[in-house]
Design an enzyme around this catalytic site. Structure first.
Site, PDB file in Angstrom:
ATOM      1  CE  LYS A  13      -2.226  -1.013   3.825  1.00  0.00           C
ATOM      2  NZ  LYS A  13      -1.520  -2.247   4.242  1.00  0.00           N
ATOM      3  NE  ARG A  88      -3.889  -1.824  10.371  1.00  0.00           N
ATOM      4  CZ  ARG A  88      -2.812  -1.276   9.813  1.00  0.00           C
ATOM      5  NH1 ARG A  88      -2.853  -0.058   9.356  1.00  0.00           N
ATOM      6  NH2 ARG A  88      -1.698  -1.964   9.701  1.00  0.00           N
ATOM      7  NE  ARG A 127       7.522  -3.334   5.428  1.00  0.00           N
ATOM      8  CZ  ARG A 127       6.227  -3.113   5.639  1.00  0.00           C
ATOM      9  NH1 ARG A 127       5.438  -2.785   4.644  1.00  0.00           N
ATOM     10  NH2 ARG A 127       5.727  -3.227   6.849  1.00  0.00           N
ATOM     11  NE  ARG A 161       6.877  -1.022   9.818  1.00  0.00           N
ATOM     12  CZ  ARG A 161       5.651  -0.987   9.282  1.00  0.00           C
ATOM     13  NH1 ARG A 161       5.475  -0.425   8.104  1.00  0.00           N
ATOM     14  NH2 ARG A 161       4.628  -1.504   9.919  1.00  0.00           N
ATOM     15  NE  ARG A 172       2.518  -5.370  11.097  1.00  0.00           N
ATOM     16  CZ  ARG A 172       3.422  -5.045  10.178  1.00  0.00           C
ATOM     17  NH1 ARG A 172       4.592  -5.637  10.158  1.00  0.00           N
ATOM     18  NH2 ARG A 172       3.153  -4.140   9.282  1.00  0.00           N
TER      19      ARG A 172
HETATM   20  P1  AMP Z   1       1.199  -0.074   9.256  1.00  0.00           P
HETATM   21  O1  AMP Z   1       2.426   0.712   8.991  1.00  0.00           O
HETATM   22  O2  AMP Z   1      -0.001   0.439   8.509  1.00  0.00           O
HETATM   23  O3  AMP Z   1       1.402  -1.559   9.078  1.00  0.00           O
HETATM   24  O4  AMP Z   1       0.847   0.152  10.813  1.00  0.00           O
HETATM   25  C1  AMP Z   1       1.770  -0.191  11.839  1.00  0.00           C
HETATM   26  C2  AMP Z   1       1.037  -0.338  13.166  1.00  0.00           C
HETATM   27  O5  AMP Z   1       0.416   0.908  13.520  1.00  0.00           O
HETATM   28  C3  AMP Z   1      -0.115  -1.349  13.167  1.00  0.00           C
HETATM   29  O6  AMP Z   1       0.335  -2.683  13.361  1.00  0.00           O
HETATM   30  C4  AMP Z   1      -0.946  -0.822  14.335  1.00  0.00           C
HETATM   31  O7  AMP Z   1      -0.346  -1.142  15.584  1.00  0.00           O
HETATM   32  C5  AMP Z   1      -0.838   0.692  14.156  1.00  0.00           C
HETATM   33  N1  AMP Z   1      -1.911   1.192  13.257  1.00  0.00           N
HETATM   34  C6  AMP Z   1      -1.750   1.762  12.036  1.00  0.00           C
HETATM   35  N2  AMP Z   1      -2.931   2.109  11.514  1.00  0.00           N
HETATM   36  C7  AMP Z   1      -3.881   1.734  12.408  1.00  0.00           C
HETATM   37  C8  AMP Z   1      -5.294   1.793  12.424  1.00  0.00           C
HETATM   38  N3  AMP Z   1      -5.993   2.315  11.405  1.00  0.00           N
HETATM   39  N4  AMP Z   1      -5.939   1.301  13.517  1.00  0.00           N
HETATM   40  C9  AMP Z   1      -5.255   0.791  14.568  1.00  0.00           C
HETATM   41  N5  AMP Z   1      -3.921   0.671  14.599  1.00  0.00           N
HETATM   42  C10 AMP Z   1      -3.220   1.147  13.534  1.00  0.00           C
END
Ligand code: AMP
Length: 214
Positions: A13, A88, A127, A161, A172
């Site tokens: 994404k 989400r 990654r 990360r 996740r």
């Molecule tokens: P991402 O970079 O989108 O994979 O997000 C990394 C982490 O941030 C996720 O595993 C969640 O802990 C938190 N996070 C990001 N976006 C959301 C969301 N919309 N709702 C809840 N937690 C989020």
């Protein structure tokens, strides 16, 4: 252009959002990036999110919704936005629906990034991200000049990360299946869902994306 990019972690994404941002000139709102930036700056929001992020769990809806609504109230959101990693949960999608309706800002589409789970795990453990410019790389697809240490684009430091370890990745993906996948049916019902296959290269995924966006 007002888009939601919906897909499991590692489905690309962020990479596609960077292409789209260039093409359509709208803002890219990545909730994960905002949390990581807050964490780097040790803000109260970052410190609150840290415990959830390190486990691969979702940050509570109230916290995320407050953060996204503040971002979408900024003036640059008026020209359009790409939501990456939000919504989400169904509660987040309901909030977004109400927020957009109030402004008469209908979504153009919700794009689902479809890919096999094992492929995602392979992508995520390989990654790497640039700490300075945020560009995403993958050790499996070494780009010209990428040595896994320095960013060829800006010379910034490359890091992995913390939540890209296999144990956290599995969690996740489970969280995605349990809490985010219900949004697929939710947006299908609203006739907004467009599905693209993202198992190939980022360039192929972008072609598919442009085709569904018309
Ligand atoms: P991402 O970079 O989108 O994979 O997000 C990394 C982490 O941030 C996720 O595993 C969640 O802990 C938190 N996070 C990001 N976006 C959301 C969301 N919309 N709702 C809840 N937690 C989020």
């Amino acid at each position: 252009m007002r888009l939601v990019l919906l897909g499991a972690p590692g489905s690309g994404k962020g990479t596609q959002a960077a292409f789209l941002k260039e093409r359509y000139g709208c803002i890219h709102v990545s909730t994960g990036d905002i949390f990581r930036e807050n964490l780097r700056n040790k803000t109260p929001l970052g410190l609150e999110a840290e415990g959830y992020m390190s486990k691969g769990a979702l940050v509570p809806d109230e916290v995320v919704v407050k953060m996204v609504s503040a971002r979408l109230r900024e003036q640059d959101a008026e020209a359009g936005f790409l939501l990456d990693g939000f919504p989400r949960t169904v509660a987040q999608a309901e909030f977004l629906d109400a927020f957009l309706q109030e402004r008469d800002w209908p979504l153009d589409a919700v794009v689902l990034f479809a890919i096999d789970e094992e492929k995602l795990v392979q992508r995520l453990v390989n990654r790497r991200t640039c700490r300075s410019c945020g560009k995403i790389y993958n050790l499996l697809r070494a780009e010209d000049g990428f040595d896994g240490k320095k960013c060829p684009a800006c010379d910034g430091e490359i890091y992995q990360r913390e939540d890209d370890s296999e144990r956290v990745i599995r969690n996740r993906l489970k969280v995605f299946g349990d809490q985010t996948a219900p949004l697929i049916a939710w947006y299908e019902k609203k006739e907004l869902l467009r599905r693209i296959d993202v198992s190939g290269t980022p360039e192929e995924a972008f072609e598919a994306l442009e085709a569904v966006l018309g």
